[in-house]
Design a protein around this motif. Structure first.
Motif, PDB file in Angstrom:
ATOM      1  N   VAL A  44     -28.919  -7.740-104.794  1.00  0.00           N
ATOM      2  CA  VAL A  44     -28.421  -7.598-106.150  1.00  0.00           C
ATOM      3  C   VAL A  44     -27.307  -6.554-106.246  1.00  0.00           C
ATOM      4  O   VAL A  44     -26.342  -6.731-106.972  1.00  0.00           O
ATOM      5  CB  VAL A  44     -29.581  -7.236-107.111  1.00  0.00           C
ATOM      6  CG1 VAL A  44     -29.073  -6.907-108.499  1.00  0.00           C
ATOM      7  CG2 VAL A  44     -30.572  -8.381-107.174  1.00  0.00           C
ATOM      8  N   ALA A  46     -24.939  -5.888-104.267  1.00  0.00           N
ATOM      9  CA  ALA A  46     -23.658  -6.449-103.845  1.00  0.00           C
ATOM     10  C   ALA A  46     -23.195  -7.555-104.785  1.00  0.00           C
ATOM     11  O   ALA A  46     -22.002  -7.738-104.994  1.00  0.00           O
ATOM     12  CB  ALA A  46     -23.762  -6.998-102.427  1.00  0.00           C
ATOM     13  N   GLN A  47     -24.133  -8.310-105.341  1.00  0.00           N
ATOM     14  CA  GLN A  47     -23.787  -9.465-106.153  1.00  0.00           C
ATOM     15  C   GLN A  47     -23.755  -9.168-107.643  1.00  0.00           C
ATOM     16  O   GLN A  47     -23.155  -9.922-108.397  1.00  0.00           O
ATOM     17  CB  GLN A  47     -24.801 -10.582-105.900  1.00  0.00           C
ATOM     18  CG  GLN A  47     -24.817 -11.036-104.467  1.00  0.00           C
ATOM     19  CD  GLN A  47     -25.962 -11.989-104.205  1.00  0.00           C
ATOM     20  OE1 GLN A  47     -26.641 -12.426-105.120  1.00  0.00           O
ATOM     21  NE2 GLN A  47     -26.185 -12.319-102.951  1.00  0.00           N
ATOM     22  N   SER A  49     -25.975  -8.325-111.339  1.00  0.00           N
ATOM     23  CA  SER A  49     -27.030  -9.071-112.009  1.00  0.00           C
ATOM     24  C   SER A  49     -26.943  -8.828-113.507  1.00  0.00           C
ATOM     25  O   SER A  49     -26.302  -7.880-113.949  1.00  0.00           O
ATOM     26  CB  SER A  49     -28.415  -8.631-111.506  1.00  0.00           C
ATOM     27  OG  SER A  49     -28.665  -7.296-111.894  1.00  0.00           O
TER      28      SER A  49
END
Length: 159
Positions: A44, A46-47, A49
């Motif tokens: 999460v 890195a991406q 949320s």
């Protein structure tokens, strides 16, 4: 023939895309970050949320992300029938805590803000009434949680 160009700049990824409405958009090219490349965090972090909505004590008309990760926000109320008021808060996303830091600053609604080289936030101008701005300016030192008045500008600034 009328042509329209669209330019998109993504600060976090340093991506820039430019294309015409008549041409298919090319995929963005990401520029390498400045300095040594950091390893990507897994999951999460890195991406990113989405989280549930958070209730704030004011409507965030202005925002500045402080160097320590807190978010400074301010607003003014000048709705007919309302008593003119202004509030400035910091919000710590790590703890969810809001801190009122209104004391010591002029009505910063409609001001311009920029970070100075030493990390302080300069807030120039503000709100008297619609289309009428303040000459005051102040800096906020996020390390000390303190406002410092600066010399006034020659003319008021309102947006």
């Amino acid at each position: 023939m009328r042509r329209t160009a669209l330019i998109i700049s993504l600060v976090a990824g340093s991506a820039v895309a430019a294309f015409s409405c008549d041409d298919p958009p090319p995929p963005p090219t990401l520029a390498p970050p400045h300095g040594p490349r950091a390893a990507a965090a897994p999951g999460v972090a890195a991406q990113g949320s989405w989280s549930p909505p958070t209730t704030w004590p004011i409507v965030a008309a202005h925002l500045a992300v402080l160097p320590d990760g807190r978010v400074m926000t301010w607003v003014s109320s000048d709705q007919p029938g309302d008593v003119e008021r202004h509030e400035v808060h910091t919000w710590d996303p790590a703890t969810g805590v809001f801190t009122d830091i209104t004391a010591g600053v002029h009505n910063a609604f409609c001001a311009a803000e920029v970070f100075l080289g030493d990390g302080r936030l300069l807030v120039a101008g503000g709100h008297i009434s619609d289309n009428k701005g303040l000459k005051q300016a102040a800096t906020f030192d996020w390390r000390m949680n303190a406002w410092q008045s600066t010399a006034s500008m020659r003319a008021g600034r309102w947006y």
